[in-house]
Every structure is written in structure tokens, then in C-alpha cells.
Design a protein around this motif. Sequence first.
Motif, PDB file in Angstrom:
ATOM      1  N   ASP A  70     -39.868  30.303 -44.940  1.00  0.00           N
ATOM      2  CA  ASP A  70     -39.385  29.134 -44.210  1.00  0.00           C
ATOM      3  C   ASP A  70     -38.168  29.569 -43.407  1.00  0.00           C
ATOM      4  N   LEU A  71     -38.390  29.897 -42.121  1.00  0.00           N
ATOM      5  CA  LEU A  71     -37.323  30.420 -41.272  1.00  0.00           C
ATOM      6  C   LEU A  71     -36.260  29.373 -41.017  1.00  0.00           C
ATOM      7  N   PHE A  72     -36.682  28.130 -40.844  1.00  0.00           N
ATOM      8  CA  PHE A  72     -35.705  27.069 -40.572  1.00  0.00           C
ATOM      9  C   PHE A  72     -34.761  26.917 -41.749  1.00  0.00           C
ATOM     10  N   THR A  73     -35.295  26.870 -42.955  1.00  0.00           N
ATOM     11  CA  THR A  73     -34.453  26.719 -44.143  1.00  0.00           C
ATOM     12  C   THR A  73     -33.561  27.941 -44.338  1.00  0.00           C
ATOM     13  N   LEU A  74     -34.123  29.093 -44.076  1.00  0.00           N
ATOM     14  CA  LEU A  74     -33.318  30.305 -44.203  1.00  0.00           C
ATOM     15  C   LEU A  74     -32.114  30.277 -43.266  1.00  0.00           C
ATOM     16  N   LYS A  75     -32.363  29.905 -42.011  1.00  0.00           N
ATOM     17  CA  LYS A  75     -31.254  29.844 -41.053  1.00  0.00           C
ATOM     18  C   LYS A  75     -30.246  28.785 -41.461  1.00  0.00           C
ATOM     19  N   LYS A  76     -30.757  27.649 -41.968  1.00  0.00           N
ATOM     20  CA  LYS A  76     -29.851  26.557 -42.336  1.00  0.00           C
ATOM     21  C   LYS A  76     -28.918  26.963 -43.464  1.00  0.00           C
ATOM     22  N   TYR A  77     -29.468  27.610 -44.486  1.00  0.00           N
ATOM     23  CA  TYR A  77     -28.644  28.006 -45.623  1.00  0.00           C
ATOM     24  C   TYR A  77     -27.674  29.138 -45.248  1.00  0.00           C
ATOM     25  N   VAL A  78     -28.104  30.010 -44.362  1.00  0.00           N
ATOM     26  CA  VAL A  78     -27.202  31.092 -43.928  1.00  0.00           C
ATOM     27  C   VAL A  78     -26.045  30.520 -43.138  1.00  0.00           C
ATOM     28  N   LEU A  79     -26.338  29.600 -42.215  1.00  0.00           N
ATOM     29  CA  LEU A  79     -25.269  28.973 -41.435  1.00  0.00           C
ATOM     30  C   LEU A  79     -24.351  28.156 -42.335  1.00  0.00           C
ATOM     31  N   LYS A  80     -24.946  27.508 -43.337  1.00  0.00           N
ATOM     32  CA  LYS A  80     -24.138  26.716 -44.263  1.00  0.00           C
ATOM     33  C   LYS A  80     -23.192  27.603 -45.059  1.00  0.00           C
ATOM     34  N   ALA A  81     -23.644  28.823 -45.342  1.00  0.00           N
ATOM     35  CA  ALA A  81     -22.808  29.772 -46.115  1.00  0.00           C
ATOM     36  C   ALA A  81     -21.783  30.489 -45.240  1.00  0.00           C
ATOM     37  N   GLY A  82     -21.778  30.226 -43.914  1.00  0.00           N
ATOM     38  CA  GLY A  82     -20.776  30.831 -43.035  1.00  0.00           C
ATOM     39  C   GLY A  82     -21.320  31.803 -42.025  1.00  0.00           C
ATOM     40  N   GLY A  83     -22.590  31.965 -41.958  1.00  0.00           N
ATOM     41  CA  GLY A  83     -23.193  32.869 -40.990  1.00  0.00           C
ATOM     42  C   GLY A  83     -23.613  34.177 -41.638  1.00  0.00           C
ATOM     43  N   MET A  84     -24.346  34.956 -40.866  1.00  0.00           N
ATOM     44  CA  MET A  84     -24.920  36.180 -41.396  1.00  0.00           C
ATOM     45  C   MET A  84     -23.836  37.179 -41.793  1.00  0.00           C
ATOM     46  N   ALA A  85     -22.816  37.283 -40.977  1.00  0.00           N
ATOM     47  CA  ALA A  85     -21.780  38.277 -41.258  1.00  0.00           C
ATOM     48  C   ALA A  85     -21.078  37.975 -42.563  1.00  0.00           C
ATOM     49  N   LYS A  86     -20.771  36.715 -42.799  1.00  0.00           N
ATOM     50  CA  LYS A  86     -20.073  36.338 -44.016  1.00  0.00           C
ATOM     51  C   LYS A  86     -20.956  36.485 -45.246  1.00  0.00           C
ATOM     52  N   VAL A  87     -22.238  36.084 -45.092  1.00  0.00           N
ATOM     53  CA  VAL A  87     -23.162  36.217 -46.226  1.00  0.00           C
ATOM     54  C   VAL A  87     -23.335  37.687 -46.587  1.00  0.00           C
ATOM     55  N   THR A  88     -23.383  38.523 -45.571  1.00  0.00           N
ATOM     56  CA  THR A  88     -23.561  39.951 -45.839  1.00  0.00           C
ATOM     57  C   THR A  88     -22.312  40.538 -46.471  1.00  0.00           C
ATOM     58  N   SER A  89     -21.157  40.187 -45.932  1.00  0.00           N
ATOM     59  CA  SER A  89     -19.908  40.756 -46.457  1.00  0.00           C
ATOM     60  C   SER A  89     -19.650  40.290 -47.882  1.00  0.00           C
ATOM     61  N   GLU A  90     -19.990  39.032 -48.175  1.00  0.00           N
ATOM     62  CA  GLU A  90     -19.744  38.494 -49.511  1.00  0.00           C
ATOM     63  C   GLU A  90     -20.936  38.682 -50.448  1.00  0.00           C
ATOM     64  N   LYS A  91     -21.967  39.332 -49.917  1.00  0.00           N
ATOM     65  CA  LYS A  91     -23.161  39.634 -50.719  1.00  0.00           C
ATOM     66  C   LYS A  91     -23.751  38.377 -51.378  1.00  0.00           C
ATOM     67  N   LYS A  92     -24.042  37.396 -50.516  1.00  0.00           N
ATOM     68  CA  LYS A  92     -24.601  36.123 -51.006  1.00  0.00           C
ATOM     69  C   LYS A  92     -26.094  35.981 -50.725  1.00  0.00           C
ATOM     70  N   TRP A  93     -26.758  37.050 -50.339  1.00  0.00           N
ATOM     71  CA  TRP A  93     -28.180  36.914 -50.028  1.00  0.00           C
ATOM     72  C   TRP A  93     -28.997  36.553 -51.279  1.00  0.00           C
ATOM     73  N   GLY A  94     -28.591  37.034 -52.422  1.00  0.00           N
ATOM     74  CA  GLY A  94     -29.288  36.648 -53.661  1.00  0.00           C
ATOM     75  C   GLY A  94     -29.158  35.166 -53.944  1.00  0.00           C
ATOM     76  N   ALA A  95     -27.918  34.631 -53.672  1.00  0.00           N
ATOM     77  CA  ALA A  95     -27.719  33.188 -53.868  1.00  0.00           C
ATOM     78  C   ALA A  95     -28.559  32.376 -52.893  1.00  0.00           C
ATOM     79  N   VAL A  96     -28.668  32.889 -51.656  1.00  0.00           N
ATOM     80  CA  VAL A  96     -29.519  32.205 -50.676  1.00  0.00           C
ATOM     81  C   VAL A  96     -30.964  32.175 -51.149  1.00  0.00           C
ATOM     82  N   ALA A  97     -31.458  33.287 -51.715  1.00  0.00           N
ATOM     83  CA  ALA A  97     -32.828  33.343 -52.212  1.00  0.00           C
ATOM     84  C   ALA A  97     -33.038  32.355 -53.344  1.00  0.00           C
ATOM     85  N   THR A  98     -32.037  32.302 -54.233  1.00  0.00           N
ATOM     86  CA  THR A  98     -32.162  31.349 -55.359  1.00  0.00           C
ATOM     87  C   THR A  98     -32.160  29.917 -54.853  1.00  0.00           C
TER      88      THR A  98
END
Length: 1438
Positions: free
Chosen positions: A115-143
Motif C-alpha cells: 500500500d504505497l499511499f499508506t506507506l507514504k502517509k506513515y513516513v511523512l507522519k514520522a517526519g519524512g524519509m530522511a528522519k525515518v532513516t536517521s532514527e531507524k524507524k522503518w521497522g516501526a513503520v512496518a509494524t
Amino acid sequence: MTTSHHEYDYDFIPPSEAPVFSPKPEEFKDALAYFDKIRKIAENYGICKIVPPEDWKPQFAVDIDKLKFTPRIQRLNELEAHTRIKLNFLDQVAKFWELQGSSLKIPIVEKRALDLFTLKKYVLKAGGMAKVTSEKKWGAVATTMGYSPLNAAKIGALLKSHYERILNPLDIFEKEEAAKAKDESERQRQELEKQLKEEKKGRMNAKMSKTEKAEDDSKMFSKELARLQFYGAGPKLPGMPTQDKMEKTRGVKLNFEYDPLAKYMCQNCGKGDVEEKMLLCDGCDDSYHTFCLMPPLAEIPQGDWRCPKCILAEVSKPMEAFGFEQAQKEYTLQSFGEMADQFKSDYFNMPLHLIPMSLVEREYWRILENIDEDVMVEYGADLHTMDHGSGFPTLGSKHLSEDDVDYAKAEWNLNNLPVVANSILKQIDIDISGMKVPWLYVGMCFSTFCWHVEDHWTPSINYLHWGEPKTWYGIPAKYAEKAEEVMRSSAKELFETQPDLLHHIVTTMNPNVLSAHGIPVYRMDQYAGEFIITFPRAYHAGFNHGYNMAEAVNFAPPDWLEIGRKCVEHYSLMRRFCVFCHDELICKMASRPEQLTLQVAAVCYKDMLKMVETERAQRGELVEGGVRAAEREAFELLPEDERQCALCKTTIFMSALTVVNGRDDQEIVCLRHFKSMDVNPSQLILRYRYTMDELAVLLRGLKNHAESYDTWTGEVRSALDARGEERLEFSVLKEFYSKAQEKKYPGSELLLALQTVVEEADKCQMVAQQLCSTQGKVRTRLGADAKWRLTVEELELFVNQLETLPAKVSKQEGVCNLLESVRKYKEEAAWLLEKEKVNLEEVNDCLEKGELFDIFLPEVDKLRARADQLEWLKEVKEVLDDPSEISTDMLTGLEQRGCNLKPRPEVEQGLSRLCGLRMTMDQWEVRANNCLQASPKPCLEEVERMIREGENISTGLPALEKLKDAVRKAKEWWSRAENLQKPENYPYLDTLEALVGKGRPLPIRLDPLAQLETQVAAARAWRERTARVFLKKNSHCNLLEVLSPRHDIGCEKKRKKRTEDGNYRHPIFLGLSAIQLSDPQEIVNAFKQAEQAELQTMKEVRVKNQNTLKKDGLMLECELCMDQFPPGSIPLPRLPSGKSKPTSLRDVKFLCPNCLRSRRPRLETILSLLVSLQKLTVRLPEGEALQCLTERAMAWQDRSRTVLARPDIAAALKKLSIQSKDEGNESESQTADENSADGTDSDSDSPSPSRKRPVANQETIELPKKTFQLLEDLLVEGDLLEVSLDEVSHIWRVLQATPEKKSKIYPHLDSLEAELIAAREEKKKEKQRKREKLDTEEGREERERRKLKKKKKEEKRKKEEKKGTGDSDDDCSAKKCQRPTGKQVHWVQCDKCKLWYHLYCIGLKPQQIKEDEEFYCGTCGGGHRRSRIPSNSDMDTE
């Protein structure tokens, strides 16, 4: 990004149920009144269901064969807002990569599409791709996205790679373009401000440029509505023609005239070096370095490539307005139903009736939330009833029954509900389809109606005619704005491109999502025959469970006007077109207030007052602002598009502003926009419909009509509060109530109180009139209506009620006078009841006076009891003074009446005296009954003495009449018996038998009875003896017929009729009168005439039979009548016994049964009977007939002997050797007759069957013709005699020897015997055939019919016999009397019922009856028997 519905991604939970109402038949009559009754409860749920009464079942009126429609196509996953956002996003991503020269492939993660829309929404909600990557939140996004936490790290890394490859380039592109757009917007804003400062004159549309207008219109315009040629909230408003849409282009081309080489330079860095990294746009031919792009490209794309400007132009294009496409196929109801049923059955893979509704509901919402589910259904929505016909019967329908006419006029008929008396929509002249005229909806499984409110926030009603259910969801009106806010915020992407999305009814949202935001949602299942009502501004949605048809329409109760004005204001803010002009409707209603109901007039006045005040204030602002020009305009005559506000799209009616420029196509705006207009007021002109004075007149008319109710309430309230003489007449209050009903005033406590007073006063007036009208009328003493009369206490309460009633009732004074009269009467009656001695007339006068009152008075019952006592005592006194005419029943009734009276000394004394009189009468009755049944019977003097004693007691004694009747009959009988015993009287036997029969039942001893019984018995014995001598066995003739001359020669035998005395009379006696019967000479003359007639008739019959053609075959011919008979049809003559038997019938004399009727005894035997006859003292018709027969026989014998003594005949006799045997024959004949008289039976057809016949010789005797004729005449006359004479045989022998007789052919006895055998066999076969036929079903039915016919015939015969015999006293009393004769005639009398019976008829023999025993018949019961046969009776001839 806002919160997604995936935070609430769980199984669908059905909302709470909305209320269900079941009106009673009385409540169901007034639709709007019932709607108003339930509104306070139901509007808190937004929707409700109404279940009509059971007997309300209108017939479906649509012609199903002619209905054809084209449905709309609905793709379910595009209906739900969040699902559509996802689909739009995927389209945007796919278009982005397609323009980049790559095709988008959705990655598969954990066996499901990412679900690309949901993926983008949760990434933006977490602060964007750069922040999710730096804070290593991709596992939380998956959960968070619902993947397994165990593989969160692995899946997170996978999500990161997909995001970097697919979505991150789009993010970078959007950020860059957004920054550029912001800079460009700021630059344009500064240029615009500079331009506005330079302009000295403003334009009217300064704040709304043509570009903005076109953009807004494109946002509001729906693709589907354009295709349907309708515009606005649903296809209820004929709308605007579609605007030309901008054709799609591959990009925006720039003008490079100023620098031809500029297009070869990189548009980002402005350099033209590194040509191998230079890309040319396939859309605009601009050049870009791959490393200058954001993000940079690693290599040159293989396919077509678009530059960022072209991509921005395509990606930034607004989404086309979403709508439903029309199907290409046209359906009938039948074809659509087949398709719908097949779809549902195939989808759920089970029969329709087994699919639960809960399963359908859960599957429906599952499909809507799943972008992978591509389910398409069709919905026949918004079908115009004007084109296809209504499902309800209308007065214009064909072939209406009486029930259909009632349904066609019913308010719940959706064709009538919008135009009932209290409906506001009735005042709209045009037929607004879907709002004032119903629409039809043909649904199938999953077909959907999305969230919406009704036009102008009117309530709506939906009726499901037939088919599978609908499921409805509703939101209360007070949560409408919050629901809109939740929908806008939850589906922000959709509302940004289409702000009026909810008006198009193409978007739905899961009720669980709305409930999660605190919005109450209620559901309801609608079944066939049920109504669903939606309330003003209540959002509602739903879907169908299968193939069905519904009908819906809007309606507007009076209180809707306030909501309707708020809706128009809301529409102006939303820049939405109105379906109709609200102000125009109000002014139209105000122009004819007399046609409005009071309730409608009241709310219309309030709404118009608000409208007029607003108009006055706005016009005041115009004057203050400097607008001076004005002109009248009839806005209702303008086209709809020319009377709409250019800014808010509101339909204008009261007034508008326009620029004075002389153009015909100039636009108009509402007065409320005056302050925001940057226009010189002197260039504006006010266009108005009414002046303020005219509006005041309209308002005053409404007020007068509405305030008439207030005037009425004041008058009614004063009337109800009045007391005493201030009270109004009942007729005035009745007029108040009639006025309220006529003008349909609203229900209130005051109206209810008035109704109660009117009903109560009406009842009181009826009672008062009845009480006063019955005074003076005569009433019966039965008191049949006493239970409905008022008591004195109730009358007093009634008078008090009349005095306290708020109205003056007629006859009130008469009721008061009645109460006073009743009180005086009670005093008078009490005084009369207390007196010891009172006169009956006084009591009756007082009683009649009390019964004239229509009041229940206990004194009346007491007086009636006292009057009954006095009247009874009067009757007792009259009876005791003269009891001669009173009967036992009368005395018993009088005594019973006395026992029913109330105890009193006088009554007890009267009862005692009556009892003594009754005992005396009973004792005499017992003695009288014993006398009537005494054995032996009392004498006449004793009975007369008993009668005198009874007359001294009373003439009404029951037994007294019986004794008198018995004495009268005894005296009459005695007198007649003495008269018959006189020497000069010689009565017939039937006369004496009748007299004896009448004397036997009498309860009085009759001395002559025994002597008469002896005479009767002797006469019967002689008749029986004579019958044994003459009658043959089983003879069909009686004795009198045998002894009398024949009267029926040559005639068919007819049933003999009885005479009134029960005996058969011979025609000889029937023709004689009573005087002639008493004269013996007259009887002799009658017999002589009968003898001559007999002889003459016989001769004629002989001549007739001789001339008749002889029948073929072997036949027997009678010697007397000359008639022919086939063998077997009659008995043959007995042949003489002896050695020489005859061989043919020539030697045997044959007489047919009709000619040979008796035994024909010898004359000597008859003479002995005549001697016995002379000893009888009773005349017998048979005796007189025997005397005449004897005289006739002796006279014939003398003539025949004279003829036989002639020489020629004597010689013939000698020649035949007959004379020598005469003496022996005579002695044998004498013996035979004596045996016959003793009872020996003989069936011989010959004159002397026991005599030996000499065999005739073969000699022929010649006689002259005259002599032959003489002998033949003598033989005919001799054969007619029922007496055996030798002369007959001599003459027959002589004639047989003549040539005339010898020439005659006689049948041979052997042939005759063979013929007889054949005849018998044929009879046996015929009987067998009949028996076989009767064994079949038809035969059994025929047998039953014959039995029934025979039974009816027998019953008829018995009735005729009973009618003929009457109640003769000499008949046997047995049920089936056998009427025995001879030895069987023995009588016996029952000692209890005194009836007489034949012994033979009751199965007894004379030796079983003894003189010293009692005898009781079968009816009275068995016991001892005692014979009642007189000792001197000669009935027993044994």
C-alpha cells in the motif's frame, strides 16, 4: 496528512438501531400529524422506520412489461472516500513514472500488494524519509502498517528500498515544484497589487476574474452530471450547459522568439555542455542535464521522457469530477431482476434465500475498503415516475378497484404526501421531479446510495414496494456539520479538488470511521411494505441487499420553513444552485393567505417577517451607501440562469444589484454582497420585486389569518372560564369547536378542553331532553329499560353537573323541576306505604304517577308489590265466592302467583283457602278418572251421578267434560241400537259392525252391545262359510263379486276402491240409494238388469274374439269368451284320471280364469246355505246376491231341461250314452260339493272335477242350425252361472259331437306339454338375466329405486286406506292389521287402554287366551291376559 481510516481497520461493527414506529389505523390517517408526533423522538436518530397497519397493502401499479430503464454503473471500491484517495494516488504515481519513461509495478510484500499511499502517509507522519532513516524507524513503520513485528527489521529495510525507488523521487519533485510555485505566486501577487493601485475605476467582478470563475466552475462541475445534463446536488435541477474543457496537452510550450538557442541549454543550469548527459523532453523539447534534475538520473531513460515542467503540468491537473457512468444496456424489470439474482447467487455461491443479511453487510464494507476488489454493480436510480409511472395507484390509473381508489387518495401515497394540506411543497406550482414528484429506484445486491442530505434540507420518505431489504445509515441533523468536517478532514485530497463533493452523492464512508470521531450513526433494515423517513439535514446512506424496487419523495411540514431558510443561506456560502427560490415561495404563500392552513400561515408569517426585516435593513444600507437608481423587476419571469447571483449562485426574487451599463447580459448580485463590492454606488441600480409597503400588506394579510387563531383562543378561554349566568349557550361553544375543525386549528390543550366540554355538554343536553321529553308519557309496568334510568342520587348529581358546566344547556330548568317533583312523589309514596289499609285505586294512581318519571324510584317497586297483593286478593275473593267456572289450572296458577307475592297475613289466609278448594277438586278428579277406567264398566246412572257431583264443585274440571261426552255418546248409541232392534228394521251387517265398534270403547256399560255382537258374529260366520264354498284358493275376487253378475267383461282389471265404511261395494249396490237398498224388490230388479247386461256383453265379446285374427302358434281358446291364451300364461284344465286319457283338448272343456271365477258348487249345497241365511237377523249383500244367483240358476235349469227333453236332443243324448250315467254322476257331484263346503280345496277348472268323464265316442250328431244356436245360447248362459249343473255338461257334449265343433282343430296334449316346458325354461332364463342385471352396480341402483318406489307406493296406499277408513271404532288397533277372515277373526281387548285387536294380528291363538286372566297389549306392557271375546259369539267356527 490527516489520520487515515486504517487506524480503525477492523471488522465492521453494525451501528445501533434506529427507532421503529407502528401507528394505529386512526393515527395512520393523517401522515403529517403522525410525523409531527414522532419527530421529537425520531429526529435524534436522523432516520426512523414506520411499519404501516397490517391491512395497508397497496397494489403495485407500475406496468412491469412497459418499464424500461438504463441503470448507472457503480464500482464499489471507488465509492468509499479513502479507497478512492488511494486509487487517485496510485494513478498519480503511475502517471509520474510513465512520464519519466518507466512503468509502475506495485511491489509484493508478505504475499500482498504494498500500500504505497499508506506507506507514504506513515513516513511523512514520522517526519519524512530522511528522519525515518536517521532514527531507524522503518521497522516501526512496518509494524504500524500491520506487518508481523517479528520480521519488522527485515520488512522495514524492504519498505525503505521501495520508498527510495518509487516514492522518494516524487517527494523531491513535489517539494521543488512547490517552492517554485510559491515564488511565482508571490511575484504575481505583487504585480496584481501594483496593477490595482494604478486602476482608478474598479470593476464589479474585480474579486472574481474570469480565470477564477472558470476554475471554480470546473471544480464544481461533475462529469456524470454533465453527461446527465443536470447540475447541482443530484439530478433534480435542470442545469447549465457544459463548458468546453481544455484539451489535454503533452506540456506547455514556451515562446522562444527572444532567444532561439535557449531551448538547447539546460533549463536548470543554463549551460549547453556535456551533451551526452543532455535530455530532450518529448513534450516541450526543453533540454536538461541528467545530473541537474532533482533527483538526478543515473542514466538516460529508455522510453519517452518528460521534463519537470511537463510532469508538473500533468500531475497538477485537477482530478476530473467523480461520477457514475450510464450503462450501455437497457433493461426491463424482468431482465434486470434475472441479472441481479444471478449476480448475488454467483457472488456468494449459495441460494438467495440462504444468504444472511449480516454477511451481505460485512462483505459490502469489506469490498469498499479493499482497493484490490473490483466489483461492479448497476443501480436503476432516479427513475422519473412521470415517465415510468408510480408504484402507488393514482386516480389516473386504469382499472381501479374500490380499494385502489382508497389507496390513490391516501396521504401515505407518495404522490399525495408532498401536496397534502399542511405541506409547504403544495404551494410550489411546478412539479420538481424527485422532490415533489416521486422517483423510482430499482436496486440489486451492493447497489449504493452515498452519504447526502436532501435538497433544501427537506425531510424525505422512502417506501419499499417489493423485493429484498435495504440497509440505511443515518446521522442526526445536529451532527451534520461535524460529519461534514470529519469527511472533509478524513478525505482532504478529494475535497481539495471537489469542494462540493457531498452534494454529488457519489462518496460514502464507513460508519465505523464516523463513529470513531464521535459522530453517532444509526442503522435500519427496511423490508418490503415499510417506510423510511429521513429528517431535515440528516445525512443518510445505504445499500441494497438484492433485487428490489423502492419509491421516494420529499415533503415539507410547516415547521420546515425555518430550516429551509437556513439551508438557502448555507447554499449561498457553498455557492450551490437552489432547486427553487425560497423567498418566491414565501411571497406566493403570502399573496393567498386564505388558501393556507392556520399552522402554515403562522410559520409563513414568522419566516416572512424575518425576510422583510432583512430586506429593509439591506435596502437601508444601499441608501446609506449612495445607491439611488431603482426599478421593478419580475424575477419569476426571468430564466433561471439570469436570476442567479453571480457570486453565491442564489436564486434571486426579492431584490438584486446590477451595473448601469445598458447591457442585456449583465450579471446581478444579492444585496448582501454590496459592502464587499468595489464598484461606484452611482453606477449600481436596485432591481426589486415588491416595495416595502407592498411587503407590509402581504405581511399584514398573513398576520390577520394567523392571528385569527389567537382571537379564537381568547374567546374560547373566556367562555370556558365563565360561571353562573355569564356562561354562554351550548350552541356558541359548539360553533367555536366547529370553527376549529373547519379551519384545522392545531391541536392544543385548549382545543382538547373545548372538545371535552362540547362532548360533555352534548351528552348532558341529550340526557336533559330525554328526561324532560318523557314526562307525561305512558310507560309500561314491565320496566324493560329500568336499568338505564337514573337514580335520584344520580339525578341530583346531574343537576349539579348542569349548574357547574361552562355552557348553558337547554332543558336545564326542566331537569330541576323534575328533581323537585321526584322529591314530592317520594314523600307521598312513603305515606301511602305506611298505611295499614289502603285502596287498590289509590295505590294504582300513585304507581302510575311514579312510572311516568324516567327515574329509578325504589318506592315504585314497593307500590307495585302492594298493588299486586291487592289485585290478587281481589281475584281470590271472586274465586271463593263463585268457584263454579274455575279450572284446576286456573286455581293452580292463582295459587302460584300468591306464593310469589311478598308475605302478608291477608295473602297467607287466601292461600290457605285456595289450597282447600284445590284439594276438593283433585279428589273428585281422581274418582272421575277411576270411573273412566273402571272394569267392569259402570252403568249410565252411576256416571250421571258423578257428573252432578262435579258440577256442584266447578264446571271447569278436566274430567267433567270427558264424563259428559261419554254419557252423551252412550245415550246416542243406545238410542240407535234400540232403533235397529225394532222388527221393522232389517239392517245390513256393516251398519251393525260400525255400531258395535263405536260402543266398545265407551267407558259405560251398554246392555244391547252383547246381543249386537252375537248377531254380527253369526253374520260373519255365515259369510265365511259361504266364501269357503264358492271362492277358489288365492282368488282375486271377493265373495260378492263371485255371486254377482260380471260387470267388467272384456275390461282390464282395476284396483278396487274402498268405500267410506272400509268395504268394497259392488256396482249393483253402488247405484242404489238408501231407500232402494231398503226395498228387496229394488235389489232383485238391479240384479236382473245386471244379468241381462252380463249376457249381452259376453255375446258381444264372443263375436269380437271370433272375428279377431287367430294368433300363430299353439294357443288355448276359452269355451266361453272365445279368447286365446298362449300355454304357460294361464293354468291348464285338470285332466280326468283313468285308463283312457284324452289326447287333445277336444275332450276337455277349457274355461279361462276370468270366466271360471269360483269353485261352482252344486245347487243342493247352495240351498243349504240359503236355509242358514234365513235364520240371520242381519242383512248381507252376499246373501241377497246368493238368492238372486240361485233363482237365476234354477230358472236356467228349467229352461235347459225343457230343451234337452225335445226328441231330437234326447236321441242325441242317448246316442252319446250320457243318460245312463246321470244318476251316478249326480251322487258323485253331491259328495264333491259337500267336501268343498267342509273346506276341501280343489283347483279344477271343470264344472265337476271329481266326476269321471265318459270318453266321447266318435259319432257325429247332426242338428238343425236353429237347434244348434239354441243349445249354444243356453251353454253360454249356463257357463256364466257360478253354479255346477249337469245340464251344462250335457249340452257341451252334444255340441262337441256336431260337425261344426268336430271341424275345429284342437292342440295335441303332447305338443302342449312341450310348449309348456319351453315356456317355463324361457321364464327361468328371463329371471336369471334379471338377477344378473340386478347384481351389477346399475342393477343395484335400479333395485334400490324399485324398493323405494314400492315403499312410497305402499305408504301412499296405507295413507289412502287410513283416510278411507277414518277413525272407525271397529278397526283392529294393531300397527299392521292383516284383516283376517274366517277362522282367524278372533278379538281381544286390552284391560288398560281398552283397545281391540285381532288375535291373528298380534300373533296369538284362541287357546292362549283365558277368561280369568288380565290382558295387556304390547304398548301397555306384558302381563296376564284375559280374553274379551263374548261367550255367545259364533265367530269361532271350529
